[in-house]
Write an enzyme that holds these catalytic residues in place. Sequence first.
Site, mmCIF file in Angstrom:
data_model
loop_
_atom_site.group_PDB
_atom_site.id
_atom_site.type_symbol
_atom_site.label_atom_id
_atom_site.label_comp_id
_atom_site.label_asym_id
_atom_site.label_seq_id
_atom_site.Cartn_x
_atom_site.Cartn_y
_atom_site.Cartn_z
ATOM 1 N N HIS A 28 -0.042 -12.036 1.472
ATOM 2 C CA HIS A 28 -1.056 -11.226 0.798
ATOM 3 C C HIS A 28 -1.703 -11.963 -0.371
ATOM 4 O O HIS A 28 -2.915 -11.861 -0.592
ATOM 5 C CB HIS A 28 -0.410 -9.922 0.316
ATOM 6 N N TYR A 87 0.851 -1.190 0.000
ATOM 7 C CA TYR A 87 0.000 0.000 0.000
ATOM 8 C C TYR A 87 0.888 1.242 0.000
ATOM 9 O O TYR A 87 1.475 1.616 0.999
ATOM 10 C CB TYR A 87 -0.931 0.021 1.207
ATOM 11 N N SER A 123 -12.907 -5.191 2.137
ATOM 12 C CA SER A 123 -13.927 -4.540 1.289
ATOM 13 C C SER A 123 -15.335 -4.965 1.705
ATOM 14 O O SER A 123 -16.160 -5.338 0.865
ATOM 15 C CB SER A 123 -13.687 -4.865 -0.190
ATOM 16 N N PRO A 124 -15.654 -4.913 3.006
ATOM 17 C CA PRO A 124 -16.976 -5.354 3.455
ATOM 18 C C PRO A 124 -18.113 -4.435 3.007
ATOM 19 O O PRO A 124 -19.286 -4.818 3.105
ATOM 20 C CB PRO A 124 -16.844 -5.355 4.976
ATOM 21 N N LEU A 125 -17.753 -3.252 2.512
ATOM 22 C CA LEU A 125 -18.762 -2.326 1.985
ATOM 23 C C LEU A 125 -18.744 -2.312 0.459
ATOM 24 O O LEU A 125 -19.212 -1.360 -0.172
ATOM 25 C CB LEU A 125 -18.534 -0.920 2.532
ATOM 26 N N GLY A 126 -18.202 -3.387 -0.138
ATOM 27 C CA GLY A 126 -18.210 -3.478 -1.600
ATOM 28 C C GLY A 126 -17.477 -2.333 -2.254
ATOM 29 O O GLY A 126 -17.944 -1.757 -3.223
ATOM 30 N N ARG A 127 -16.297 -1.992 -1.700
ATOM 31 C CA ARG A 127 -15.477 -0.886 -2.224
ATOM 32 C C ARG A 127 -16.267 0.432 -2.241
ATOM 33 O O ARG A 127 -16.149 1.247 -3.141
ATOM 34 C CB ARG A 127 -14.933 -1.227 -3.600
ATOM 35 N N GLY A 128 -17.096 0.586 -1.201
ATOM 36 C CA GLY A 128 -17.898 1.799 -1.056
ATOM 37 C C GLY A 128 -19.251 1.727 -1.719
ATOM 38 O O GLY A 128 -20.131 2.570 -1.458
ATOM 39 N N PHE A 129 -19.458 0.728 -2.560
ATOM 40 C CA PHE A 129 -20.698 0.658 -3.332
ATOM 41 C C PHE A 129 -21.917 0.443 -2.435
ATOM 42 O O PHE A 129 -23.002 0.986 -2.694
ATOM 43 C CB PHE A 129 -20.595 -0.479 -4.353
#
Length: 328
Positions: free
Chosen positions: A129, A60, A208-214
């Site tokens: 990773h 990162y 990404s539990p929020l679907g990459r913000g989606f």
Amino acid sequence: MKHTTLGNVDGGLDVGRIGLGCMGMSAFYTGSGLNDDESIRVIHRAIDLGVTLFDTADMYGPFTNEKLLGRALEGKRDGVVVATKFGNVTDPEARKTRAVDGRPEYVKKSVEGSLERLGVDYIDLYYQHRVDTLVPIEDTVGAMAELVAAGKVRHLGLSEAAPETIRRAHATHPITALQTEYSLWSRDPEAEIIPTVRELGIGFVPYSPLGRGFLTGAIRSVDELDENDFRRFNPRFQGDNLEANIAIVTAVDIIAADLGVKPGQVALAWLLAKGDDIVPIPGTKRLPYLEENVAADAVVLDADQVAQLDDIAAPQGDRYPDMSTVDK
């Protein structure tokens, strides 16, 4: 915040039910909003709110996110669980011939760099990773186990590993956590991966539990994203796929409205309802979103609401433009 235990090695690893993914503070989603001082304030506030698990990786930035987390944790190391990852090759020239490196010598070199950048004496949870298909997993995990014996690492993890790889790794040295993408936006782990880790007593950390913000409902077009935001090139955000996937957020919105909470909180509450061994790590670099995410720990879905969310159709499109480094 409620706590739970990842894995069962030496009593497991105690963590808060919701962690903080730090990637977006330094890479991939940064756009014009890169602000280390604000990110450090977010990390400090997360600690105040009871977050204990902080997730980063050497790639990162590369490297800058580990340094950022290290700065933020100066004088605040007690009670914090530091998780970082190695394996994705960061050198552009070397990456042309080898995208993932799991060789024992690479493992040992990588951990020294991470320890220095983080400014810590040991790493609580050290993940591979991505799986290097050119190196037996026994060799990679064997080298990681040596780090545990040396006191440089407390617990071992894998990211994006397939069931057979997980079994072989766990037989070499106990694995504490498996990290992969999981959300209402990505249900693939339910078929084989989650049953496997539960059989073996391994904790599960959805990234990404929020679907990459989606799943927050904030994204309806890639035109809303910065030019260098990698989601512009993600298949699930493209054309007909995006149009079809909006139906997922619509279903989440309905339940959020019924409960008087935010859609993202419903998405996180759904994950928490899937088991005490699941610890999502939503990422943010903004204080209001951090507080919103942490508050999801108090959102309770009833059985009917969970069932409604379970019935949402799978998203259209692959998770990445290139799935070649995902273990199968």
